[in-house]
Design an enzyme around this catalytic site. Structure first.
Site, short mmCIF file in Angstrom:
data_model
loop_
_atom_site.label_atom_id
_atom_site.label_comp_id
_atom_site.label_asym_id
_atom_site.label_seq_id
_atom_site.Cartn_x
_atom_site.Cartn_y
_atom_site.Cartn_z
N LYS A 195 19.08 36.91 -41.44
CA LYS A 195 19.54 37.28 -42.78
C LYS A 195 18.37 37.88 -43.56
CE LYS A 195 22.82 34.69 -45.03
NZ LYS A 195 23.38 33.39 -45.51
O1 G3P Z 1 27.32 32.33 -47.96
C1 G3P Z 1 26.50 32.47 -49.06
C2 G3P Z 1 26.54 31.22 -49.86
O2 G3P Z 1 25.83 30.18 -49.24
C3 G3P Z 1 26.24 31.36 -51.29
O3 G3P Z 1 27.20 30.59 -51.87
O4 G3P Z 1 28.21 29.21 -53.56
O5 G3P Z 1 25.72 29.59 -53.59
O6 G3P Z 1 27.28 31.42 -54.20
P1 G3P Z 1 27.09 30.18 -53.38
#
Ligand code: G3P
Length: 276
Positions: free
Chosen positions: A108
């Site tokens: 990533k």
């Molecule tokens: O897949 C990306 C994720 O881990 C981010 O999620 O909920 O932190 O926006 P969030």
């Protein structure tokens, strides 16, 4: 045929192998898993602990190895450490180290200039990438252009749906727009619906036919027990489709987005908070 008759592959979004085991027992399968520094910081085994830099990397490697052994046929995304001063060369150095960790990984990289430079070189070296913190169609076009020549399956792009919703914009529109824009391309980039917060996001992702979705365990469990087939429309501000030509050099797209900058800072600060 996918075990759930879905075109969309299902990944778990988690930094904890205990959740991988649970997801496998609840769903009976898993096509992959995505991790990031914030998710590693949420692993219960890091709670209240501080690590030396090398120890933290060892911990991350241990997590990833365990996940990989649980889903040897799946993809495991490992994120490089990057803040706004990290060069492409520094990101590449980390990626080459991941190569010794597990065989089934996607690296990533943030969708920034340095991240795209690193991705362009990685693809030439035969590594797979998952471009993260994507919030605009222009960033998606840049990912497409920077990774041209890659095999299907070697490049994922992760638009962050929930974080757009958080500021009142309809994040699912970005998935729809990127899928539409990629119809003019060669199909080498797979769209991975990320920052998933709800069952609605899952159902909508299936409706749109995105290649992959990554979701937290809680949401995957909800999906497994629900009979819901159709997403309801929400009241968020629509994101209009932009006509963008995919055949330009990647450096020409305007990839700046404030949520990418903020996201990069958050990943870096969550990681640094674990270090002595
Ligand atoms: O897949 C990306 C994720 O881990 C981010 O999620 O909920 O932190 O926006 P969030």
């Amino acid at each position: 045929m996918h075990p759930n008759n879905q075109k969309t592959k299902i990944f778990l979004d988690s930094g904890d192998p205990a959740e991988t085991k649970q997801a496998l027992s609840v769903l009976g399968f898993l096509d992959g898993q995505t991790t990031n520094p914030s998710l590693i910081a949420k692993n219960p085994q890091t709670a209240g602990r501080k690590f030396l830099k090398e120890e933290l990397l060892d911990f991350y490697r241990g997590v990833v190895k365990e996940v990989s052994s649980l889903i040897p046929e799946g993809s495991v995304s490992i994120e490089v450490y990057a803040d706004n001063s990290t060069s492409a060369e520094e990101m590449l150095k980390q990626a080459r180290e991941f190569n010794a960790w597990i065989p089934n990984f996607h690296i990533k990289y943030p969708t920034t200039t340095q991240g795209l430079k690193a991705a362009e070189i990685s693809i030439k070296e035969g590594l797979r990438v998952n471009m993260t913190l994507v919030f605009s169609q222009a960033q998606a076009a840049a990912v497409y252009a920077a990774t041209k020549g890659a095999k299907k399956g070697d490049v994922f792009i992760s638009p962050f749906v929930g974080r757009l919703d958080d500021r009142g914009e309809n994040g699912m529109d970005l998935i729809k727009n990127i899928l539409k824009m990629f119809e003019q391309g060669d199909g080498h980039v797979e769209v991975l619906s990320a920052s998933i917060r709800s069952l609605e996001h899952v159902i909508k992702t299936f409706e749109l036919g995105a290649d992959i979705i990554t979701a937290p365990l809680k949401v995957l469990k909800e999906w497994k027990t629900s009979n819901k087939q159709t997403a309801v429309s929400n009241k968020l501000k629509p994101i209009p489709y932009q006509k963008i030509d995919l055949n330009r050099p990647w450096q020409e797209y305007d990839i700046q987005h404030e949520l990418t900058d903020k996201g990069l800072e958050k990943f870096a600060s969550d990681w640094n908070a674990l270090i002595v």
